[in-house]
Design a protein around this motif. Structure first.
Motif, mmCIF file in Angstrom:
data_model
loop_
_atom_site.group_PDB
_atom_site.id
_atom_site.type_symbol
_atom_site.label_atom_id
_atom_site.label_comp_id
_atom_site.label_asym_id
_atom_site.label_seq_id
_atom_site.Cartn_x
_atom_site.Cartn_y
_atom_site.Cartn_z
ATOM 1 N N GLU A 8 36.018 72.790 43.121
ATOM 2 C CA GLU A 8 37.122 73.751 43.238
ATOM 3 C C GLU A 8 38.415 73.058 43.658
ATOM 4 O O GLU A 8 39.495 73.359 43.147
ATOM 5 C CB GLU A 8 36.755 74.861 44.238
ATOM 6 C CG GLU A 8 35.715 75.819 43.717
ATOM 7 C CD GLU A 8 36.145 76.501 42.414
ATOM 8 O OE1 GLU A 8 37.275 76.974 42.338
ATOM 9 O OE2 GLU A 8 35.317 76.545 41.477
ATOM 10 N N LYS A 11 39.749 71.145 40.717
ATOM 11 C CA LYS A 11 40.360 72.072 39.766
ATOM 12 C C LYS A 11 41.760 72.475 40.244
ATOM 13 O O LYS A 11 42.715 72.521 39.451
ATOM 14 C CB LYS A 11 39.465 73.309 39.633
ATOM 15 C CG LYS A 11 39.854 74.268 38.566
ATOM 16 C CD LYS A 11 38.802 75.372 38.501
ATOM 17 C CE LYS A 11 39.366 76.619 37.883
ATOM 18 N NZ LYS A 11 38.426 77.739 37.967
ATOM 19 N N ALA A 12 41.902 72.747 41.541
ATOM 20 C CA ALA A 12 43.195 73.151 42.100
ATOM 21 C C ALA A 12 44.231 72.040 41.941
ATOM 22 O O ALA A 12 45.415 72.308 41.710
ATOM 23 C CB ALA A 12 43.030 73.522 43.567
ATOM 24 N N ARG A 13 43.773 70.798 42.046
ATOM 25 C CA ARG A 13 44.698 69.662 41.902
ATOM 26 C C ARG A 13 45.366 69.642 40.522
ATOM 27 O O ARG A 13 46.518 69.260 40.384
ATOM 28 C CB ARG A 13 43.956 68.332 42.086
ATOM 29 C CG ARG A 13 43.609 68.015 43.491
ATOM 30 C CD ARG A 13 44.851 67.573 44.271
ATOM 31 N NE ARG A 13 44.479 67.107 45.566
ATOM 32 C CZ ARG A 13 44.341 65.827 45.881
ATOM 33 N NH1 ARG A 13 44.605 64.898 44.994
ATOM 34 N NH2 ARG A 13 43.957 65.473 47.073
ATOM 35 N N PHE A 14 44.641 70.053 39.513
ATOM 36 C CA PHE A 14 45.179 70.010 38.161
ATOM 37 C C PHE A 14 46.229 71.095 37.922
ATOM 38 O O PHE A 14 46.960 71.035 36.955
ATOM 39 C CB PHE A 14 44.056 70.117 37.129
ATOM 40 C CG PHE A 14 43.234 68.871 37.045
ATOM 41 C CD1 PHE A 14 43.763 67.692 36.532
ATOM 42 C CD2 PHE A 14 41.923 68.860 37.514
ATOM 43 C CE1 PHE A 14 43.009 66.532 36.475
ATOM 44 C CE2 PHE A 14 41.173 67.698 37.458
ATOM 45 C CZ PHE A 14 41.713 66.534 36.941
ATOM 46 N N TYR A 15 46.267 72.090 38.803
ATOM 47 C CA TYR A 15 47.243 73.161 38.648
ATOM 48 C C TYR A 15 48.440 73.016 39.585
ATOM 49 O O TYR A 15 49.287 73.887 39.631
ATOM 50 C CB TYR A 15 46.564 74.524 38.854
ATOM 51 C CG TYR A 15 45.595 74.837 37.749
ATOM 52 C CD1 TYR A 15 46.063 75.163 36.478
ATOM 53 C CD2 TYR A 15 44.231 74.747 37.961
ATOM 54 C CE1 TYR A 15 45.179 75.427 35.453
ATOM 55 C CE2 TYR A 15 43.334 75.005 36.932
ATOM 56 C CZ TYR A 15 43.819 75.350 35.687
ATOM 57 O OH TYR A 15 42.938 75.596 34.671
ATOM 58 N N LEU A 16 48.494 71.917 40.338
ATOM 59 C CA LEU A 16 49.646 71.692 41.209
ATOM 60 C C LEU A 16 50.897 71.449 40.366
ATOM 61 O O LEU A 16 50.822 70.962 39.245
ATOM 62 C CB LEU A 16 49.406 70.473 42.106
ATOM 63 C CG LEU A 16 48.388 70.638 43.226
ATOM 64 C CD1 LEU A 16 48.186 69.297 43.928
ATOM 65 C CD2 LEU A 16 48.849 71.677 44.225
ATOM 66 N N SER A 17 52.031 71.772 40.950
ATOM 67 C CA SER A 17 53.304 71.561 40.259
ATOM 68 C C SER A 17 53.535 70.068 40.022
ATOM 69 O O SER A 17 53.334 69.242 40.902
ATOM 70 C CB SER A 17 54.447 72.120 41.103
ATOM 71 O OG SER A 17 55.674 71.742 40.534
ATOM 72 N N ASN A 43 49.276 63.486 42.899
ATOM 73 C CA ASN A 43 48.461 64.692 42.694
ATOM 74 C C ASN A 43 47.066 64.419 42.151
ATOM 75 O O ASN A 43 46.135 65.137 42.466
ATOM 76 C CB ASN A 43 49.172 65.652 41.743
ATOM 77 C CG ASN A 43 50.336 66.336 42.418
ATOM 78 O OD1 ASN A 43 50.462 66.298 43.636
ATOM 79 N ND2 ASN A 43 51.199 66.939 41.639
#
Ligand SMILES: [Zn+2]
Length: 104
Positions: A8, A11-17, A43
């Motif tokens: 999880e 996965k969150a890392r790939f959606y960082l700005s 990131n």
């Protein structure tokens, strides 16, 4: 999976700005790269990898044996066939699961 990170979090890392801010731009200028590469480097998770160079088969076996001890892998010598086997699960057995010669 990166060390110390669950799926999880990965996965969150790939959606960082990925939009560079002023600090990213300053760092990029200091190290002679682009702000986008700085953001991506910060990131994206990093993977720990190891590489071994061996000079003999004995050295390979030594590292394999050491790793088994490090990872608490239990093994025994089979009382039927005399070969070593890795003990799986919570079974306290003296016999491997190889099919004996002459049996099916
Ligand atoms: Zn056996």
């Amino acid at each position: 999976m990166p060390y110390g990170m669950d799926s999880e979090e990965l996965k969150a890392r790939f959606y960082l700005s990925l939009v560079p801010n002023e600090a990213h731009k300053a760092l990029a200028e200091k190290f002679g790269t682009t702000p986008e590469k700085v953001v991506a480097f910060i990131n994206m998770p990093h993977f720990i990898s190891r590489q071994y160079v061996f000079g003999s088969v004995a050295e390979i076996l030594e590292i394999e044996f050491t790793k088994m001890l490090e990872h608490n892998v239990h093994f025994r010598k089979c009382k039927r066939c005399g070969k070593y086997f890795i003990m799986k699960g919570n079974y306290d057995t003296n016999y491997c699961d190889r099919i004996a010669e002459g049996e099916t």
